[in-house]
Design an enzyme around this catalytic site. Structure first.
Site, PDB file in Angstrom:
ATOM      1  N   CYS B  34       0.817  -1.213   0.000  1.00 35.38           N
ATOM      2  CA  CYS B  34       0.000   0.000   0.000  1.00 35.38           C
ATOM      3  C   CYS B  34       0.850   1.263   0.000  1.00 35.38           C
ATOM      4  O   CYS B  34       0.344   2.359  -0.196  1.00 35.38           O
ATOM      5  CB  CYS B  34      -0.920   0.032   1.214  1.00 35.38           C
ATOM      6  SG  CYS B  34      -2.110  -1.299   1.221  1.00 35.38           S
ATOM      7  N   ASP B  36       2.685   2.458   2.671  1.00 36.83           N
ATOM      8  CA  ASP B  36       3.007   3.067   3.964  1.00 36.83           C
ATOM      9  C   ASP B  36       3.303   1.979   4.998  1.00 36.83           C
ATOM     10  O   ASP B  36       2.530   1.031   5.117  1.00 36.83           O
ATOM     11  CB  ASP B  36       1.855   3.869   4.618  1.00 36.83           C
ATOM     12  CG  ASP B  36       0.865   4.494   3.679  1.00 36.83           C
ATOM     13  OD1 ASP B  36       1.027   5.668   3.396  1.00 36.83           O
ATOM     14  OD2 ASP B  36      -0.090   3.805   3.257  1.00 36.83           O
ATOM     15  N   CYS B  59       4.336   8.455   2.338  1.00 41.57           N
ATOM     16  CA  CYS B  59       4.260   9.776   1.724  1.00 41.57           C
ATOM     17  C   CYS B  59       4.487  10.877   2.766  1.00 41.57           C
ATOM     18  O   CYS B  59       4.685  10.597   3.951  1.00 41.57           O
ATOM     19  CB  CYS B  59       2.893   9.950   1.069  1.00 41.57           C
ATOM     20  SG  CYS B  59       1.540   9.853   2.233  1.00 41.57           S
ATOM     21  N   CYS B 103      -3.669   8.095   6.487  1.00 43.66           N
ATOM     22  CA  CYS B 103      -2.349   8.174   7.143  1.00 43.66           C
ATOM     23  C   CYS B 103      -2.518   8.448   8.631  1.00 43.66           C
ATOM     24  O   CYS B 103      -1.766   7.928   9.455  1.00 43.66           O
ATOM     25  CB  CYS B 103      -1.497   9.283   6.528  1.00 43.66           C
ATOM     26  SG  CYS B 103      -1.020   8.959   4.835  1.00 43.66           S
TER      27      CYS B 103
END
Lengths: 399, 143
Positions: B34, B36, B59, B103
């Site tokens: 994915c 992360d 990110c 996130c």
């Protein structure tokens, strides 16, 4: 940090060149007439349009009456594909051939047509990002109404065997369209010698403004009208012509055609320095064929780092680039192009694309090659993925 | 997509980056597919999170949310830390673009996963206290 500004995203868009801007300016406030008007002001606009059409045609080996101005590459792609699909349906031909790694302007149009009852064959690409013409040949059927294969890939810069595919399509009597948005200005194109029936191009990739492009349609092929209304573009694409931008596009095409060999030589040298330099960082790989590649394209995967954070950090050093990571593609999956050449998701997330131009200098390349290892080192030092890669594969050292 | 100044600050100068060699709890969430992965280390003294460090692959928002989450729980009791929601992380960062909200969820999960590990090391079943952290596969982010 802070002062440098090195634009390395010319595959996304380019700066309007001075010669293009100078060519355009009179058409805003002096020669602002409507090309359909009968008085002198209108006629000088009509003349500019005529001249621009000749210039664009000449740059790709076409005839002026085969050039239709559009708002850009996506519109040209949509028109060519949907138009040929409509034509094909009249004789029961509802099969289209394309490739898995086209631009979304092509892929999403094909997906739309699938929902309308068309069948689409998606040709795979090899690990280097190249299409095998035999795959296209084998996919052609009695009911194929169009083959659409991109000239050069926008992400990994690979240049496809367009002439071979053109020959096959000619022999099989199937119309052949190519999205040449990335190729125009970087690769010499002759639509007749390459047996291309339709070709999409865009202004803003070659130092003309955004919002202008063209579709070349070989004489003898009749596409349904795209926009109904006025008599512009032989009534096929109505709407008052965007004369300043069309003049700009023509100027950009002329400039590109005149300097193409010089550009290829100069830019590919810088590109190769960048590729060799970045590949010195351990656990990196070049995406796309090394030889059959656009002169300004660098696309490298850097394991253990994520593309968006790489771009943000490079931006702080004044280097403007792009990536195929999910976070930058605007979706949750990484780039379909990188996946199509067989990259695992985690490697695709860590890709970096630098697309340089004739304005890029040796000093810029030095700076980029000095900066990227620092940024990669910093991101890897805080990456649990990199930690795991090092542990599992026995890699030591930070860079 | 535009990041707030606060996000950019935490991305550029992330707080509490690193590892704790003798951590009392370590949690890792997310996966490479994915894009992360967050790993969080905590040191606990008398029920208080005396130190916290993180490492993140992801990110700009992933790095910023991890950094902010560590700041918000450092020096807090475990009970206080468990009350931290992803929303609080987003607010402290002065907002996140909608596509990046996952996130902040990941940052909350990383912190909870580190605390769960701490409880396990103490011989305490963390599930009644922290609840089910859920698997990455359940995350809406990838589907």
């Amino acid at each position: 940090m802070g002062e440098k500004f090195i634009y390395c995203d010319n595959a996304a868009t380019t700066k309007v060149s001075k010669s293009v801007l100078d060519a355009m300016l009179p058409y805003f406030t002096e020669e602002y007439g409507n090309a359909s008007s009968i008085y002198m002001l209108g006629q000088s606009a009509a003349k500019a349009l005529l001249k621009a059409r000749e210039t664009v045609a000449c740059a790709i080996g076409a005839k002026p009456h085969e050039i239709f101005f559009t708002s850009g590459g996506s519109e040209a792609d949509n028109w060519a594909i949907k138009g040929m699909a409509l034509n094909g349906a009249k004789s029961g031909k509802k099969h289209i051939i394309t490739s898995v790694f086209e631009h979304h302007a092509v892929l999403h149009t094909c997906e739309f047509l699938e929902k309308q009852g068309y069948e689409v064959t998606y040709i795979p690409v090899d690990g280097n990002g190249l299409i095998n013409p035999d795959d296209v040949k084998n996919a052609i059927r009695e009911d194929t109404c169009l083959v659409t294969i991109m000239f050069a890939n926008n992400e990994i810069g690979t240049i496809q065997p367009i002439k071979e595919i053109g020959e096959i399509c000619k022999e099989k009597k199937v119309p052949f369209h190519t999205d040449a948005v990335q190729a125009v200005g970087n690769v010499e194109i002759d639509v007749k010698a390459m047996d291309i029936d339709m070709l999409s191009l865009s202004g803003h990739k070659i130092h003309a403004p955004k919002g202008v492009g063209a579709l070349y349609i070989r004489g003898g092929i009749s596409l349904p009208n795209l926009i109904h209304g006025g008599a512009q573009e032989k009534s096929k694409r109505a709407g008052t012509e965007n004369i300043p931008s069309i003049v700009g596009l023509a100027q950009a095409m002329r400039d590109a055609a005149e300097n193409i060999k010089e550009k290829q030589k100069k830019v590919s040298k810088l590109r190769d320095r960048l590729i060799d330099g970045i590949l010195k960082i351990q656990e990196t790989r070049l995406n796309g064929d090394r030889e059959k590649r656009l002169c300004g394209n660098v696309n490298i995967s850097i394991r253990g780092v994520e593309g968006e954070s790489l771009l943000l950090m490079l931006d702080m050093y004044g280097i403007l680039a792009s990536s195929g990571s999910a976070c930058t593609s605007g979706s949750l999956d990484p780039s379909h192009v990188l996946l199509s050449i067989g990259l695992p998701h985690e490697t695709a997330h860590g890709s970096l694309r630098l697309s340089i131009s004739e304005e890029t200098t040796d000093e810029d390349v030095d700076y980029i090659l000095d900066t990227i290892p620092k940024v990669v080192d910093r991101l890897r030092s805080m990456s649990p993925l990199w930690e795991r890669i090092c542990k599992n594969e026995g890699i030591t050292g930070t860079i | 997509m535009i990041y707030s100044e606060k996000v950019m600050d935490h991305f550029t100068n992330p707080r509490n980056v690193g590892e704790i060699a003798d951590a009392d709890g370590v949690g890792e969430v997310g996966n490479a597919k994915c894009g992360d992965i967050m790993k969080m280390y905590i040191k606990v003294d008398g029920g208080v999170i005396s130190d916290v460090k993180f490492k993140t692959f992801g990110c700009g928002a992933a790095i910023a949310t991890s950094s902010m989450a560590t700041e918000l729980i450092k020096g807090k009791t475990i009970d206080e830390a468990l009350k931290l929601t992803n929303r609080a992380v987003v607010e402290a960062l002065e907002g996140l673009p909608p596509a990046k909200l996952h996130c902040s969820v990941l940052a909350e999960q990383a912190m909870k996963s580190a605390i769960a590990d701490y409880y396990k090391k103490q011989g305490i079943d963390p599930t009644p206290i922290i609840g089910d952290l859920g698997e990455c596969e359940d995350c809406q982010g990838c589907h």
